[in-house]
Design a protein around this motif. Sequence first.
Motif, PDB file in Angstrom:
ATOM      1  N   UNK A 182      42.819  24.328  41.800  1.00  0.00           N
ATOM      2  CA  UNK A 182      42.524  25.693  41.366  1.00  0.00           C
ATOM      3  C   UNK A 182      42.335  25.719  39.850  1.00  0.00           C
ATOM      4  N   UNK A 183      43.194  24.960  39.150  1.00  0.00           N
ATOM      5  CA  UNK A 183      43.122  24.934  37.686  1.00  0.00           C
ATOM      6  C   UNK A 183      41.816  24.310  37.224  1.00  0.00           C
ATOM      7  N   UNK A 184      41.438  23.162  37.825  1.00  0.00           N
ATOM      8  CA  UNK A 184      40.195  22.493  37.445  1.00  0.00           C
ATOM      9  C   UNK A 184      38.978  23.368  37.730  1.00  0.00           C
ATOM     10  N   UNK A 185      38.925  23.921  38.944  1.00  0.00           N
ATOM     11  CA  UNK A 185      37.773  24.729  39.336  1.00  0.00           C
ATOM     12  C   UNK A 185      37.703  26.002  38.510  1.00  0.00           C
ATOM     13  N   UNK A 186      38.872  26.583  38.214  1.00  0.00           N
ATOM     14  CA  UNK A 186      38.909  27.804  37.414  1.00  0.00           C
ATOM     15  C   UNK A 186      38.364  27.594  36.023  1.00  0.00           C
ATOM     16  N   UNK A 197      28.992  34.893  38.622  1.00  0.00           N
ATOM     17  CA  UNK A 197      29.692  33.792  37.966  1.00  0.00           C
ATOM     18  C   UNK A 197      28.835  32.547  38.103  1.00  0.00           C
ATOM     19  N   UNK A 198      29.020  31.598  37.218  1.00  0.00           N
ATOM     20  CA  UNK A 198      28.347  30.324  37.383  1.00  0.00           C
ATOM     21  C   UNK A 198      29.154  29.224  36.706  1.00  0.00           C
ATOM     22  N   UNK A 199      28.829  27.999  37.085  1.00  0.00           N
ATOM     23  CA  UNK A 199      29.541  26.860  36.519  1.00  0.00           C
ATOM     24  C   UNK A 199      29.302  25.610  37.329  1.00  0.00           C
ATOM     25  N   UNK A 200      29.937  24.546  36.923  1.00  0.00           N
ATOM     26  CA  UNK A 200      29.809  23.256  37.603  1.00  0.00           C
ATOM     27  C   UNK A 200      31.189  22.806  38.051  1.00  0.00           C
ATOM     28  N   UNK A 201      31.329  22.438  39.316  1.00  0.00           N
ATOM     29  CA  UNK A 201      32.617  21.971  39.833  1.00  0.00           C
ATOM     30  C   UNK A 201      32.447  20.595  40.468  1.00  0.00           C
ATOM     31  N   UNK A 202      33.567  19.931  40.668  1.00  0.00           N
ATOM     32  CA  UNK A 202      33.562  18.618  41.308  1.00  0.00           C
ATOM     33  C   UNK A 202      33.254  18.758  42.802  1.00  0.00           C
TER      34      UNK A 202
END
Length: 302
Positions: A182-186, A197-202
């Motif tokens: 949750x911390x990494x994705x947040x 919202x937008x972004x890059x996740x693993x």
Amino acid sequence: MAIPDYQDFMYPFLKLLEDGKEHTLQEAYIFLAEYYNLTNEEKEEMLPSGKQLVYQNRIGWARTYLKKAMLLNTVRRATFTITDRGRSVIQDPEVSNLTKDYLMKYKEFQEFQDKKNSNETLLPVDSVEEKLTPQEKLDHSYKFIQQQVSDEILEKVKSCTPEFFERLVVELLVSMGYGGSIQDAGKAIGRSGDEGIDGVIKEDVLGLDMIYVQAKRWEGVVGRPEIQKFAGSLEGQRARKGVFITTSDFTEGAKDYVNRIEKKIILINGLKLANYMFKYDIGVSKVSEYTLKKVDLDYFEG
């Protein structure tokens, strides 16, 4: 007398709201129990799961059907008011009770009954009951309840704040196995300032591959131009895969476009979003759980 079925509860439920004031579900429980002179024994009768009272469960379904027919409004959690349509029904001298067949006169209720889930029409259980096995009845009932809950989930998502929407998307993706923690994705996902919202996740815990995510809490459908812009953003984010989430839907042009390009883009509309939330326990809680069992013939042959 036996506990009335959910249809019997609909008309007096609407009568409770006739004064135009806000009334709670708890008030409805008390009013309708008194209206039908339910005994203490009837009011204490539980569903087989032992998790809810029978009469309250039926009143809850009466509320749902009235809402789908737009005869009442939910002003906040478990609090309702009558609509103009509902008032016209109560004032009609020829109407003294309500049934599901009566509600079918309303377009919104027809859509609720005919809604498709994953290209499969969800039939009301009682319309096919005589043709189904007991297990098939359970399956149909489960799908019908899932549809109703998913509809409510989507309503809530559309009304939530941008901050809440961001957290919801992060929690869902992590529950589905993406984003690491949750911390990494947040940290990887943030608001874009346009109700999205937008972004890059693993893609995996180690981060061997990355997924570009964009989610928009929109009412209007998302067309091909938006998806083309999204595909272009993948290049700048060094991502080969993308997930575009919307609370509305996508045009046929948008769907056709993602099937023609090299990059892998998954489109998740409002219905799929609600269904994923249902499946991965985001924004829902378990009421009952059943385990079907059969005789183990190997045990007895041994």
